[in-house]
Scaffold this motif. Sequence first.
Motif, PDB file in Angstrom:
ATOM      1  N   LEU A  76     -40.042  -2.572  21.741  1.00  0.00           N
ATOM      2  CA  LEU A  76     -40.236  -4.023  21.783  1.00  0.00           C
ATOM      3  C   LEU A  76     -41.669  -4.401  22.127  1.00  0.00           C
ATOM      4  O   LEU A  76     -42.090  -5.535  21.856  1.00  0.00           O
ATOM      5  N   GLN A  77     -42.417  -3.471  22.709  1.00  0.00           N
ATOM      6  CA  GLN A  77     -43.823  -3.732  23.037  1.00  0.00           C
ATOM      7  C   GLN A  77     -44.762  -3.298  21.905  1.00  0.00           C
ATOM      8  O   GLN A  77     -45.988  -3.325  22.068  1.00  0.00           O
ATOM      9  N   ARG A  78     -44.185  -2.889  20.763  1.00  0.00           N
ATOM     10  CA  ARG A  78     -45.005  -2.427  19.650  1.00  0.00           C
ATOM     11  C   ARG A  78     -45.000  -3.415  18.494  1.00  0.00           C
ATOM     12  O   ARG A  78     -45.123  -3.042  17.336  1.00  0.00           O
ATOM     13  N   ARG A 141     -45.306  -4.498   6.856  1.00  0.00           N
ATOM     14  CA  ARG A 141     -44.714  -5.527   7.716  1.00  0.00           C
ATOM     15  C   ARG A 141     -44.966  -5.226   9.185  1.00  0.00           C
ATOM     16  O   ARG A 141     -44.993  -4.061   9.597  1.00  0.00           O
ATOM     17  N   ARG A 142     -45.136  -6.268   9.976  1.00  0.00           N
ATOM     18  CA  ARG A 142     -45.325  -6.112  11.412  1.00  0.00           C
ATOM     19  C   ARG A 142     -43.984  -5.812  12.080  1.00  0.00           C
ATOM     20  O   ARG A 142     -42.955  -6.383  11.721  1.00  0.00           O
ATOM     21  N   ALA A 143     -44.020  -4.928  13.058  1.00  0.00           N
ATOM     22  CA  ALA A 143     -42.795  -4.573  13.770  1.00  0.00           C
ATOM     23  C   ALA A 143     -42.186  -5.784  14.459  1.00  0.00           C
ATOM     24  O   ALA A 143     -40.967  -5.869  14.628  1.00  0.00           O
ATOM     25  N   GLY A 144     -43.035  -6.738  14.845  1.00  0.00           N
ATOM     26  CA  GLY A 144     -42.551  -7.931  15.528  1.00  0.00           C
ATOM     27  C   GLY A 144     -41.653  -8.803  14.675  1.00  0.00           C
ATOM     28  O   GLY A 144     -40.951  -9.668  15.203  1.00  0.00           O
ATOM     29  N   THR A 145     -41.660  -8.595  13.349  1.00  0.00           N
ATOM     30  CA  THR A 145     -40.789  -9.376  12.460  1.00  0.00           C
ATOM     31  C   THR A 145     -39.422  -8.730  12.285  1.00  0.00           C
ATOM     32  O   THR A 145     -38.555  -9.298  11.622  1.00  0.00           O
ATOM     33  N   LEU A 146     -39.241  -7.543  12.863  1.00  0.00           N
ATOM     34  CA  LEU A 146     -37.969  -6.822  12.722  1.00  0.00           C
ATOM     35  C   LEU A 146     -37.035  -7.175  13.879  1.00  0.00           C
ATOM     36  O   LEU A 146     -37.476  -7.534  14.972  1.00  0.00           O
ATOM     37  N   SER A 147     -35.741  -7.054  13.625  1.00  0.00           N
ATOM     38  CA  SER A 147     -34.763  -7.218  14.702  1.00  0.00           C
ATOM     39  C   SER A 147     -34.780  -5.973  15.586  1.00  0.00           C
ATOM     40  O   SER A 147     -35.353  -4.936  15.222  1.00  0.00           O
ATOM     41  N   ASN A 175     -29.741  -3.703  24.831  1.00  0.00           N
ATOM     42  CA  ASN A 175     -30.396  -4.860  24.216  1.00  0.00           C
ATOM     43  C   ASN A 175     -30.123  -5.002  22.719  1.00  0.00           C
ATOM     44  O   ASN A 175     -30.811  -5.763  22.036  1.00  0.00           O
ATOM     45  N   LEU A 176     -29.125  -4.275  22.204  1.00  0.00           N
ATOM     46  CA  LEU A 176     -28.742  -4.432  20.801  1.00  0.00           C
ATOM     47  C   LEU A 176     -27.456  -5.248  20.707  1.00  0.00           C
ATOM     48  O   LEU A 176     -26.546  -5.076  21.511  1.00  0.00           O
ATOM     49  N   ASP A 177     -27.393  -6.139  19.705  1.00  0.00           N
ATOM     50  CA  ASP A 177     -26.158  -6.897  19.500  1.00  0.00           C
ATOM     51  C   ASP A 177     -25.142  -6.036  18.745  1.00  0.00           C
ATOM     52  O   ASP A 177     -25.424  -4.882  18.384  1.00  0.00           O
ATOM     53  N   ALA A 178     -23.977  -6.595  18.506  1.00  0.00           N
ATOM     54  CA  ALA A 178     -22.892  -5.814  17.901  1.00  0.00           C
ATOM     55  C   ALA A 178     -23.265  -5.299  16.516  1.00  0.00           C
ATOM     56  O   ALA A 178     -22.952  -4.163  16.160  1.00  0.00           O
ATOM     57  N   THR A 179     -23.960  -6.122  15.729  1.00  0.00           N
ATOM     58  CA  THR A 179     -24.354  -5.711  14.378  1.00  0.00           C
ATOM     59  C   THR A 179     -25.344  -4.555  14.432  1.00  0.00           C
ATOM     60  O   THR A 179     -25.231  -3.573  13.685  1.00  0.00           O
ATOM     61  N   ALA A 180     -26.319  -4.655  15.341  1.00  0.00           N
ATOM     62  CA  ALA A 180     -27.328  -3.599  15.472  1.00  0.00           C
ATOM     63  C   ALA A 180     -26.685  -2.304  15.977  1.00  0.00           C
ATOM     64  O   ALA A 180     -27.052  -1.208  15.528  1.00  0.00           O
ATOM     65  N   ARG A 181     -25.740  -2.434  16.900  1.00  0.00           N
ATOM     66  CA  ARG A 181     -25.043  -1.235  17.388  1.00  0.00           C
ATOM     67  C   ARG A 181     -24.274  -0.555  16.263  1.00  0.00           C
ATOM     68  O   ARG A 181     -24.290   0.669  16.146  1.00  0.00           O
ATOM     69  N   ALA A 182     -23.630  -1.352  15.440  1.00  0.00           N
ATOM     70  CA  ALA A 182     -22.881  -0.785  14.312  1.00  0.00           C
ATOM     71  C   ALA A 182     -23.817  -0.027  13.379  1.00  0.00           C
ATOM     72  O   ALA A 182     -23.470   1.044  12.862  1.00  0.00           O
ATOM     73  N   GLY A 183     -25.029  -0.564  13.169  1.00  0.00           N
ATOM     74  CA  GLY A 183     -26.007   0.120  12.329  1.00  0.00           C
ATOM     75  C   GLY A 183     -26.434   1.451  12.932  1.00  0.00           C
ATOM     76  O   GLY A 183     -26.592   2.449  12.211  1.00  0.00           O
ATOM     77  N   LEU A 184     -26.614   1.473  14.257  1.00  0.00           N
ATOM     78  CA  LEU A 184     -26.982   2.720  14.925  1.00  0.00           C
ATOM     79  C   LEU A 184     -25.841   3.733  14.849  1.00  0.00           C
ATOM     80  O   LEU A 184     -26.077   4.930  14.616  1.00  0.00           O
TER      81      LEU A 184
END
Length: 270
Positions: A76-78, A141-147, A175-184
Amino acid sequence: MPSSIVFSGVSHAFDHSSTPLLRDLDLTIPAARVGVVGRNGSGKSTLLRLIAGELQPTAGTITVPSRTARLPQDLLQRGERTVAQLLGVDARLRALRAIEAGSIAESDFETVGDDWDVEARSLALLATRVPGLRGENLLDRRAGTLSGGELVLVALAGLELAGANTLLLDEPTNNLDATARAGLYDWIRGWRGGLVVVSHDVALLRMMEMIVEIHDGTATVHGGNIDAYREQLRTRQEAAERAVRTAEQKLRVEQRERMRVQVATSRQDR
Protein backbone atom coordinates in the motif's frame (compact mmCIF):
# COMPACT_ATOMS: atom_id res chain seq x y z
CA MET A 1 19.38 -27.43 -3.12
CA PRO A 2 16.73 -29.10 -0.94
CA SER A 3 13.05 -28.38 -1.56
CA SER A 4 12.25 -28.36 2.17
CA ILE A 5 12.94 -25.63 4.73
CA VAL A 6 14.90 -27.16 7.60
CA PHE A 7 15.47 -25.65 11.06
CA SER A 8 18.23 -27.33 13.09
CA GLY A 9 18.49 -26.29 16.75
CA VAL A 10 17.34 -22.76 15.91
CA SER A 11 16.83 -20.15 18.59
CA HIS A 12 16.18 -16.43 18.15
CA ALA A 13 16.19 -13.55 20.60
CA PHE A 14 15.99 -9.90 19.53
CA ASP A 15 18.28 -9.02 22.41
CA HIS A 16 21.03 -11.58 23.07
CA SER A 17 20.57 -11.07 26.81
CA SER A 18 16.82 -11.73 26.68
CA THR A 19 14.80 -14.95 26.69
CA PRO A 20 14.60 -16.39 23.14
CA LEU A 21 11.28 -15.88 21.38
CA LEU A 22 11.96 -19.15 19.54
CA ARG A 23 14.20 -21.81 21.06
CA ASP A 24 15.85 -25.05 19.92
CA LEU A 25 13.60 -25.51 16.89
CA ASP A 26 14.08 -28.73 14.95
CA LEU A 27 11.54 -28.36 12.19
CA THR A 28 11.13 -29.45 8.57
CA ILE A 29 8.67 -27.58 6.35
CA PRO A 30 8.09 -29.46 3.08
CA ALA A 31 7.26 -27.95 -0.32
CA ALA A 32 3.53 -27.93 0.41
CA ARG A 33 0.84 -25.51 1.56
CA VAL A 34 1.78 -24.87 5.18
CA GLY A 35 -0.13 -22.64 7.58
CA VAL A 36 1.58 -21.12 10.62
CA VAL A 37 -0.68 -20.40 13.60
CA GLY A 38 -0.27 -19.21 17.16
CA ARG A 39 -1.16 -16.39 19.49
CA ASN A 40 -0.17 -12.81 18.66
CA GLY A 41 3.44 -12.27 19.69
CA SER A 42 4.25 -15.99 19.71
CA GLY A 43 6.88 -15.64 16.97
CA LYS A 44 5.00 -16.48 13.75
CA SER A 45 6.25 -13.48 11.78
CA THR A 46 9.71 -13.94 13.25
CA LEU A 47 9.72 -17.50 11.88
CA LEU A 48 8.89 -16.14 8.42
CA ARG A 49 11.57 -13.45 8.62
CA LEU A 50 14.15 -16.06 9.62
CA ILE A 51 13.24 -18.14 6.57
CA ALA A 52 13.43 -15.04 4.34
CA GLY A 53 16.89 -14.20 5.71
CA GLU A 54 15.71 -10.85 7.09
CA LEU A 55 16.75 -12.06 10.56
CA GLN A 56 19.62 -14.31 11.57
CA PRO A 57 19.15 -17.00 14.23
CA THR A 58 20.82 -16.50 17.59
CA ALA A 59 21.75 -20.20 17.46
CA GLY A 60 21.36 -23.08 15.02
CA THR A 61 21.06 -23.18 11.24
CA ILE A 62 18.29 -22.79 8.66
CA THR A 63 18.43 -24.42 5.21
CA VAL A 64 16.18 -22.74 2.66
CA PRO A 65 15.48 -23.58 -1.02
CA SER A 66 17.32 -21.21 -3.33
CA ARG A 67 14.21 -19.77 -5.00
CA THR A 68 12.31 -18.70 -1.88
CA ALA A 69 10.66 -15.27 -1.85
CA ARG A 70 8.51 -13.28 0.55
CA LEU A 71 5.47 -11.23 -0.45
CA PRO A 72 6.18 -7.57 0.50
CA GLN A 73 4.00 -6.20 3.27
CA ASP A 74 4.31 -2.53 2.29
CA LEU A 75 2.38 -2.80 -0.99
CA LEU A 76 0.00 0.00 0.00
CA GLN A 77 3.02 2.30 0.38
CA ARG A 78 4.14 1.57 -3.19
CA GLY A 79 1.44 3.57 -4.91
CA GLU A 80 3.83 5.60 -7.06
CA ARG A 81 5.39 2.52 -8.60
CA THR A 82 4.19 1.04 -11.86
CA VAL A 83 2.78 -2.43 -12.48
CA ALA A 84 6.06 -3.20 -14.28
CA GLN A 85 8.00 -2.23 -11.15
CA LEU A 86 5.75 -4.43 -8.96
CA LEU A 87 6.46 -7.28 -11.37
CA GLY A 88 10.20 -6.55 -11.26
CA VAL A 89 10.49 -6.17 -15.06
CA ASP A 90 10.70 -2.37 -15.43
CA ALA A 91 14.45 -2.25 -16.15
CA ARG A 92 14.17 -4.90 -18.87
CA LEU A 93 11.14 -3.16 -20.36
CA ARG A 94 12.94 0.20 -20.53
CA ALA A 95 15.95 -1.43 -22.17
CA LEU A 96 13.75 -3.33 -24.63
CA ARG A 97 11.86 -0.18 -25.60
CA ALA A 98 15.10 1.71 -26.02
CA ILE A 99 16.41 -1.01 -28.37
CA GLU A 100 13.13 -0.94 -30.31
CA ALA A 101 13.57 2.82 -30.63
CA GLY A 102 17.04 2.35 -32.14
CA SER A 103 19.42 2.11 -29.18
CA ILE A 104 22.59 0.12 -29.74
CA ALA A 105 23.92 0.66 -26.21
CA GLU A 106 25.59 -2.47 -24.89
CA SER A 107 24.06 -1.87 -21.45
CA ASP A 108 20.54 -2.12 -22.90
CA PHE A 109 21.31 -5.46 -24.56
CA GLU A 110 22.91 -6.74 -21.33
CA THR A 111 19.82 -5.71 -19.35
CA VAL A 112 17.45 -7.52 -21.71
CA GLY A 113 19.69 -10.59 -21.95
CA ASP A 114 17.67 -13.43 -23.47
CA ASP A 115 14.36 -12.11 -22.15
CA TRP A 116 13.10 -10.57 -25.40
CA ASP A 117 9.51 -11.61 -24.73
CA VAL A 118 9.38 -10.13 -21.22
CA GLU A 119 6.47 -7.83 -22.07
CA ALA A 120 4.38 -10.59 -23.65
CA ARG A 121 5.13 -12.98 -20.76
CA SER A 122 4.23 -10.34 -18.19
CA LEU A 123 0.91 -9.51 -19.85
CA ALA A 124 0.07 -13.20 -20.32
CA LEU A 125 0.75 -13.93 -16.64
CA LEU A 126 -1.35 -10.96 -15.53
CA ALA A 127 -4.21 -12.12 -17.75
CA THR A 128 -4.06 -15.52 -16.04
CA ARG A 129 -3.39 -14.45 -12.46
CA VAL A 130 -5.22 -11.10 -12.31
CA PRO A 131 -8.01 -11.56 -14.86
CA GLY A 132 -9.90 -8.47 -13.74
CA LEU A 133 -6.94 -6.19 -14.52
CA ARG A 134 -7.38 -4.78 -18.02
CA GLY A 135 -6.68 -1.66 -20.03
CA GLU A 136 -4.21 0.03 -22.33
CA ASN A 137 -0.57 0.41 -21.25
CA LEU A 138 -1.25 -1.95 -18.36
CA LEU A 139 2.40 -2.32 -17.37
CA ASP A 140 2.73 1.47 -17.06
CA ARG A 141 -0.24 1.86 -14.72
CA ARG A 142 0.47 3.26 -11.27
CA ALA A 143 0.07 0.84 -8.39
CA GLY A 144 -2.03 3.45 -6.61
CA THR A 145 -4.81 2.92 -9.18
CA LEU A 146 -5.11 -0.77 -8.27
CA SER A 147 -7.35 -2.25 -5.59
CA GLY A 148 -5.80 -3.95 -2.58
CA GLY A 149 -6.58 -7.36 -4.02
CA GLU A 150 -5.05 -6.45 -7.40
CA LEU A 151 -1.91 -5.17 -5.66
CA VAL A 152 -1.43 -8.50 -3.87
CA LEU A 153 -2.05 -10.56 -7.00
CA VAL A 154 0.28 -8.44 -9.14
CA ALA A 155 3.02 -8.72 -6.50
CA LEU A 156 2.53 -12.50 -6.38
CA ALA A 157 2.70 -12.61 -10.18
CA GLY A 158 6.03 -10.76 -9.93
CA LEU A 159 7.43 -13.42 -7.59
CA GLU A 160 6.22 -16.12 -9.95
CA LEU A 161 7.71 -14.29 -12.94
CA ALA A 162 11.04 -14.12 -11.11
CA GLY A 163 11.05 -17.91 -10.82
CA ALA A 164 10.24 -18.30 -7.11
CA ASN A 165 9.04 -21.78 -6.18
CA THR A 166 8.52 -21.29 -2.42
CA LEU A 167 6.53 -18.27 -1.25
CA LEU A 168 6.26 -16.74 2.23
CA LEU A 169 3.04 -14.86 3.02
CA ASP A 170 2.39 -12.98 6.26
CA GLU A 171 -1.33 -12.29 6.88
CA PRO A 172 -1.96 -11.81 3.13
CA THR A 173 -5.74 -11.34 3.49
CA ASN A 174 -5.50 -8.49 5.99
CA ASN A 175 -7.26 -5.37 4.67
CA LEU A 176 -8.78 -7.29 1.74
CA ASP A 177 -12.52 -7.32 1.08
CA ALA A 178 -14.45 -10.49 0.29
CA THR A 179 -13.95 -10.16 -3.48
CA ALA A 180 -10.19 -9.65 -3.12
CA ARG A 181 -9.94 -12.60 -0.72
CA ALA A 182 -11.75 -14.80 -3.21
CA GLY A 183 -9.23 -13.76 -5.87
CA LEU A 184 -6.33 -14.67 -3.59
CA TYR A 185 -7.92 -18.04 -2.77
CA ASP A 186 -8.21 -18.75 -6.51
CA TRP A 187 -4.54 -17.82 -6.98
CA ILE A 188 -3.49 -20.19 -4.18
CA ARG A 189 -5.53 -23.02 -5.70
CA GLY A 190 -3.55 -22.57 -8.92
CA TRP A 191 -0.12 -22.31 -7.25
CA ARG A 192 1.95 -25.47 -7.56
CA GLY A 193 5.01 -24.51 -5.49
CA GLY A 194 5.68 -24.40 -1.76
CA LEU A 195 3.73 -21.96 0.37
CA VAL A 196 4.25 -20.90 3.99
CA VAL A 197 1.40 -18.70 5.26
CA VAL A 198 1.04 -16.93 8.60
CA SER A 199 -2.67 -16.22 8.99
CA HIS A 200 -5.74 -16.11 11.21
CA ASP A 201 -8.01 -16.44 8.17
CA VAL A 202 -9.88 -19.73 8.67
CA ALA A 203 -10.96 -19.98 5.02
CA LEU A 204 -7.34 -19.59 3.93
CA LEU A 205 -6.08 -22.06 6.53
CA ARG A 206 -8.61 -24.61 5.30
CA MET A 207 -6.62 -24.66 2.03
CA MET A 208 -3.45 -25.74 3.80
CA GLU A 209 -2.03 -29.27 3.86
CA MET A 210 -0.11 -28.91 7.13
CA ILE A 211 -0.28 -26.64 10.19
CA VAL A 212 2.72 -25.49 12.23
CA GLU A 213 1.72 -24.25 15.68
CA ILE A 214 4.06 -21.78 17.43
CA HIS A 215 3.60 -21.93 21.20
CA ASP A 216 5.91 -20.98 24.07
CA GLY A 217 8.92 -20.73 21.75
CA THR A 218 8.44 -24.17 20.22
CA ALA A 219 6.94 -25.43 16.95
CA THR A 220 4.58 -28.40 16.64
CA VAL A 221 3.63 -29.92 13.28
CA HIS A 222 0.09 -31.11 12.59
CA GLY A 223 -0.93 -32.92 9.40
CA GLY A 224 -3.94 -31.60 7.51
CA ASN A 225 -5.66 -28.22 7.43
CA ILE A 226 -6.99 -26.00 10.22
CA ASP A 227 -10.05 -28.21 10.76
CA ALA A 228 -7.87 -31.30 11.20
CA TYR A 229 -5.63 -29.29 13.55
CA ARG A 230 -8.60 -28.24 15.67
CA GLU A 231 -9.86 -31.83 15.77
CA GLN A 232 -6.43 -32.99 16.95
CA LEU A 233 -6.47 -30.32 19.66
CA ARG A 234 -9.97 -31.36 20.73
CA THR A 235 -8.96 -35.03 20.88
CA ARG A 236 -5.83 -34.15 22.85
CA GLN A 237 -7.80 -31.98 25.27
CA GLU A 238 -10.39 -34.71 25.81
CA ALA A 239 -7.62 -37.24 26.46
CA ALA A 240 -6.05 -34.86 29.00
CA GLU A 241 -9.41 -34.33 30.71
CA ARG A 242 -9.95 -38.11 30.87
CA ALA A 243 -6.49 -38.52 32.36
CA VAL A 244 -7.31 -35.91 35.01
CA ARG A 245 -10.62 -37.59 35.84
CA THR A 246 -8.91 -40.99 36.05
CA ALA A 247 -6.22 -39.57 38.34
CA GLU A 248 -8.86 -37.92 40.55
CA GLN A 249 -10.84 -41.15 40.75
CA LYS A 250 -7.70 -43.09 41.62
CA LEU A 251 -6.88 -40.54 44.31
CA ARG A 252 -10.36 -40.87 45.82
CA VAL A 253 -10.06 -44.69 45.85
CA GLU A 254 -6.66 -44.42 47.55
CA GLN A 255 -8.03 -41.96 50.09
CA ARG A 256 -10.96 -44.30 50.90
CA GLU A 257 -8.54 -47.24 51.23
CA ARG A 258 -6.34 -45.25 53.63
CA MET A 259 -9.40 -44.31 55.65
CA ARG A 260 -10.50 -47.96 55.78
CA VAL A 261 -7.03 -49.07 56.92
CA GLN A 262 -6.92 -46.33 59.56
CA VAL A 263 -10.35 -47.30 60.91
CA ALA A 264 -9.43 -50.98 60.97
CA THR A 265 -6.13 -50.24 62.73
CA SER A 266 -7.88 -48.04 65.27
CA ARG A 267 -10.38 -50.79 66.06
CA GLN A 268 -7.58 -53.34 66.52
CA ASP A 269 -5.77 -50.98 68.87
CA ARG A 270 -8.92 -50.56 70.96
